[in-house]
Enzyme design. Structure first.
Site, PDB file in Angstrom:
ATOM      1  N   LYS A  20       0.511   5.022   8.735  1.00  0.00           N
ATOM      2  CA  LYS A  20       1.122   5.190   7.412  1.00  0.00           C
ATOM      3  C   LYS A  20       0.039   5.303   6.346  1.00  0.00           C
ATOM      4  O   LYS A  20       0.055   6.194   5.491  1.00  0.00           O
ATOM      5  CB  LYS A  20       2.041   3.989   7.118  1.00  0.00           C
ATOM      6  CG  LYS A  20       2.875   4.135   5.886  1.00  0.00           C
ATOM      7  CD  LYS A  20       2.668   3.198   4.719  1.00  0.00           C
ATOM      8  CE  LYS A  20       1.921   1.948   4.888  1.00  0.00           C
ATOM      9  NZ  LYS A  20       1.795   1.128   3.679  1.00  0.00           N
ATOM     10  N   LYS A  34      -7.643   1.480  -2.398  1.00  0.00           N
ATOM     11  CA  LYS A  34      -7.191   0.993  -1.088  1.00  0.00           C
ATOM     12  C   LYS A  34      -7.252   2.105  -0.050  1.00  0.00           C
ATOM     13  O   LYS A  34      -7.663   1.881   1.099  1.00  0.00           O
ATOM     14  CB  LYS A  34      -5.771   0.431  -1.184  1.00  0.00           C
ATOM     15  CG  LYS A  34      -5.121   0.033   0.150  1.00  0.00           C
ATOM     16  CD  LYS A  34      -5.740  -1.211   0.772  1.00  0.00           C
ATOM     17  CE  LYS A  34      -5.203  -1.478   2.185  1.00  0.00           C
ATOM     18  NZ  LYS A  34      -3.891  -2.122   2.213  1.00  0.00           N
ATOM     19  N   THR A  67       0.862  -1.181   0.000  1.00  0.00           N
ATOM     20  CA  THR A  67       0.000   0.000   0.000  1.00  0.00           C
ATOM     21  C   THR A  67       0.899   1.231   0.000  1.00  0.00           C
ATOM     22  O   THR A  67       1.633   1.476   0.962  1.00  0.00           O
ATOM     23  CB  THR A  67      -0.923   0.015   1.235  1.00  0.00           C
ATOM     24  OG1 THR A  67      -1.790  -1.113   1.160  1.00  0.00           O
ATOM     25  CG2 THR A  67      -1.755   1.290   1.278  1.00  0.00           C
TER      26      THR A  67
END
Lengths: 290, 290
Positions: B240, B172, B97
């Site tokens: 993150k 995502k 990701t």
């Protein structure tokens, strides 16, 4: 002999709930401040009462389904209120969503007059009220719930005893806090997708079975994508529940960062004129476009 | 002849994913910066490579599963990176990701060297990686996805084409925005219940089938009630993803009120020393108690 029910408050929720009690075979005596709303119930076989007090006369159980704490206090405890018409040993069940501390206050006043009280707010919305599939969150004594269980079963398919008076309302407010943040989640996720040119339907299909999945994603996201703002649950009512939740949390000195933010965002939606639209209209506030 | 796969990045997610590719019959050549992590894969039949570049040599498909954008850029585009070992016509699939714009940049550089690139981040966590049931969100050309579909099918059970390069990452990030607010919803709802003396288990039972229901309610709420802070997904990694989502939204000048708040609350949790705990530990920040 079946309990005779006095039913006060025939709005979007109360009307179908009273109808379900009637259909389950209970004798129902209805009252509503706007008396024209009584007609449909009377056509279906309910008796019409002439006041809050009158709705309670001769009833073993009195149900109230109203908008907010002051309404419930007035309808039950006010002059000519339901409590003044209640027989000793009867039960008042308030199914509105109101302040837990007001529920406790009403329960204590009722008890002082020999009347039992349950706070029994519901989840499941208008469709649950119509289908008789509401989830009912009950505060009071277990014995009083046992006495009321059959009647509640005519309106809901899941009845959960949450604890002493006020606990039903407390649990409902916890439910609402979860709901509003799940709504905000869908709004922000879809707004980001739309800003990125991602197809919303494809995104929903890809993520709805996973960790992002929720009832709100399944039910409100399609409405957002279709720009369908018709109310399932109106923003102004969501705001009322948020105000109750935040007051309740404040009494406990518990910070609710997300719920407080959601309240302000819903306020922005109201300020834009969308207060009578469904909660899914919050996405318009997030993405700043109609 | 089955595609030969170069697999770079054998962490919590990459290790079981590579193992599933191996079990599906693909020849897999692995590389990991911490070389000791290659041993388990080699014991299971994988070849060991000596560098990022070496992992790509002779492979029809190179998969990367790393932590963040700079890692992926370095591993693929850096000196001695995977791209330098790729044959013309091979495909690099980054399943990490990372930033959608970095994915676009890498895709363009690859294409300039005659190598195809897919961004294909996953949802489903460690258990999905182990079970081969990940949901894979793919950006790139449909033709490249078609070429990669069988290999991806060894690692995931749901493969969704989201659009051109970067779209897998964008999708995502939308997923993650929804997830963090669903987590916050559970934290605030349960914290309010606990402060009110409502039994958490009873509340969950009463509300989980209704409008408050979510994957997070089903999966994280029981951990919160059990005070089980063991990581499914660590707070530092959630941070993150939130940073990437907020940067991505900022590029679009889209305000994400709730996701921004969640980032700060997770930061407070990190500051309390809980960064390596699971995201459910956020409830400790909300209720200000360990």
């Amino acid at each position: 002999m079946a309990t005779k029910i006095g039913f006060i408050g025939l709005g979007t929720m109360g009307r179908p709930m009273a109808l379900n009690a009637l259909r389950a075979g209970y004798a129902v005596r209805v009252y509503n401040r706007t008396e024209s709303k009584m007609e449909a119930l009377m056509a279906a076989g309910a008796e019409g009462a002439s006041s809050y007090k009158d709705a309670a006369v001769g009833a073993g159980m009195i149900i109230t389904m109203l908008s907010d704490s002051p309404d419930v206090r007035e309808v039950i405890l006010g002059p000519n209120g339901a409590l003044s018409g209640c027989a000793q040993g009867s039960v008042i069940v308030d199914m509105s969503t109101i302040s837990p501390s007001v529920a406790v206050e009403i329960a204590e006043t009722c008890r002082g007059r020999g009347v039992e009280f349950l706070d029994a707010p519901v989840t499941g919305g208008e469709s649950g009220a119509i289908g008789g599939t509401l989830s009912i969150l009950v505060g009071g004594t277990p014995e009083t719930l046992d006495a009321a269980r059959d009647v509640l079963g005519a309106m809901g398919s899941k009845i959960t005893y949450m604890g002493p008076s006020g606990s039903g309302q407390s649990a409902k407010l916890c439910n609402q806090v979860i709901c509003v943040l799940n709504i905000l989640a869908v709004c922000e996720g879809l707004a980001l997708a739309q800003s990125a040119g991602i197809d919303g339907e494809t995104l929903l299909e890809a993520v709805d079975g996973g960790a992002a999945g929720s009832w709100m994603l399944n039910n409100l996201a399609p409405k957002m994508l279709a720009e369908d703002w018709a109310p399932g649950f109106r923003i102004v009512l969501q705001q009322k529940d948020l105000r109750l939740a935040l007051e309740f949390a404040a009494q406990r000195r518990l910070p609710l960062f997300g719920a407080g933010l959601a309240q302000q965002l819903f306020r922005a939606a109201e300020a834009s004129g969308w207060g009578d639209e469904g909660t899914q209209a919050l996405i318009k506030t997030v993405r700043k476009t109609e």
